[in-house]
Enzyme design. Structure first.
Site, short mmCIF file in Angstrom:
data_model
loop_
_atom_site.label_atom_id
_atom_site.label_comp_id
_atom_site.label_asym_id
_atom_site.label_seq_id
_atom_site.Cartn_x
_atom_site.Cartn_y
_atom_site.Cartn_z
N ASP A 24 -11.87 -4.70 -3.40
CA ASP A 24 -12.86 -5.79 -3.40
C ASP A 24 -14.19 -5.18 -2.99
O ASP A 24 -14.25 -4.02 -2.60
CB ASP A 24 -12.43 -6.89 -2.40
CG ASP A 24 -12.29 -6.35 -0.98
OD1 ASP A 24 -13.30 -6.32 -0.26
OD2 ASP A 24 -11.18 -5.90 -0.61
N GLU A 79 0.81 -1.22 0.00
CA GLU A 79 0.00 0.00 0.00
C GLU A 79 0.85 1.27 0.00
O GLU A 79 0.32 2.37 -0.19
CB GLU A 79 -0.94 0.01 1.22
CG GLU A 79 -1.97 -1.11 1.14
CD GLU A 79 -2.81 -1.22 2.41
OE1 GLU A 79 -4.01 -1.47 2.29
OE2 GLU A 79 -2.26 -1.07 3.53
#
Ligand code: SAH
Length: 270
Positions: free
Chosen positions: A233, A30
């Protein structure tokens, strides 16, 4: 503290008047190439504190302390607290991925938090569900100017590279959303679980595991914070595979592009 360097000694405040920006993520993917960029620009001074490595240096001319919280609310709260107390950060920006909760939020979209809430805190009937007991609050705001600047960086990224990203990664053209992000110590990965979140918190845009803890700590210490999440997601039964492939293939690209534009924007500018 590391055995060799005290975090207090390493605080840039000791040598300069500019307080650093804290940049935080849960997982290494990230952060994209942020630590390498810092290494190339200023060199990196790494301080180990509370079993985490804090990388001190500058990125695109901004003094920064970059670190990984790891996963969950306790991890985020502990790391935010260390950034504030051991490194005297002026503000904290969290970058990472999240599950989409709103039906309007798709994989590849970006959500910038205006408020955050801990969806798993529940001391009812003693206190209302979602309220942090004795603090009397359930929603914690991000800093308006910082969130504005972060959202503007996201909008620029989407305008300049969104179509190319969508083609490259096989996602829809990304959109930027602003609103409520909810956090809890669960990876939400079923239609039932995300449906329950949607029912309980109809304005929730995305779910993750750290942001609201950061926002609470920053509220308590009066430190401005902002949270940006790319949607990996949709928190349903496909979430584990969608999350893993997004994290390994796409998250770093988004993070690099958003942070570069954020750091290049003049302070106070949207
Ligand atoms: N260590 C594991 C687990 C990561 S948990 C791994 O690397 O595979 C998922 C991380 O992504 C958390 O940091 C959380 O903030 C975010 N996240 C992404 N999708 C999520 C979802 N559907 N529910 C909760 N958190 C999610």
């Amino acid at each position: 503290m590391s055995t060799t360097t005290s975090a207090a000694m390493a605080t840039p405040q000791a040598t300069a008047t500019v307080r650093p920006l804290g940049i935080l993520a849960a997982l290494p993917q990230e952060l994209g190439d942020l630590i390498d960029a810092m290494r190339a620009e200023s060199g990196v001074h790494t301080v180990t504190h509370g079993r985490r490595d804090y990388h001190v240096g500058s990125v695109r001319g901004t003094p920064c302390v970059v670190t990984l919280a790891r996963v969950g609310k306790v991890a985020a709260a502990a790391t935010a607290s260390a950034l504030i107390h051991a490194f005297d950060v002026e503000a904290i920006v969290f970058t990472g991925v999240a599950g989409g909760v709103s039906r309007d939020v798709h994989v590849g979209d970006i959500v910038v938090a205006s408020t955050l809430l801990q969806h798993d805190i529940d001391a009812s009937p003693l206190f209302p569900r979602f309220e942090v007991p004795l603090l009397g609050m359930s929603r914690f705001s991000t800093d308006t100017a910082l969130a504005e600047r972060l959202a503007a960086a996201c909008e620029r990224f989407v305008a300049e590279e969104g179509a190319a990203c969508a083609a490259r990664f096989g996602t829809r053209e990304p959109r930027v959303h602003r609103g409520l992000i909810v956090s809890g110590d669960q990876f939400v990965a079923s239609a039932a679980a995300v449906g329950a979140l949607r029912d309980a918190l109809p304005d929730a845009l995305a779910v993750e595991m750290e942001g609201a803890a950061l926002a609470q700590v920053c509220y308590e210490y009066g430190v401005p914070c902002a949270v940006v999440r790319t949607i990996s997601d949709t928190a349903d039964d496909h979430a584990p595979t969608s999350f893993m492939s997004f994290l390994t293939e796409i998250a770093g690209t988004y993070s690099n592009a958003i942070l570069a534009r954020f750091l290049d924007a003049p302070r106070g500018a949207g």
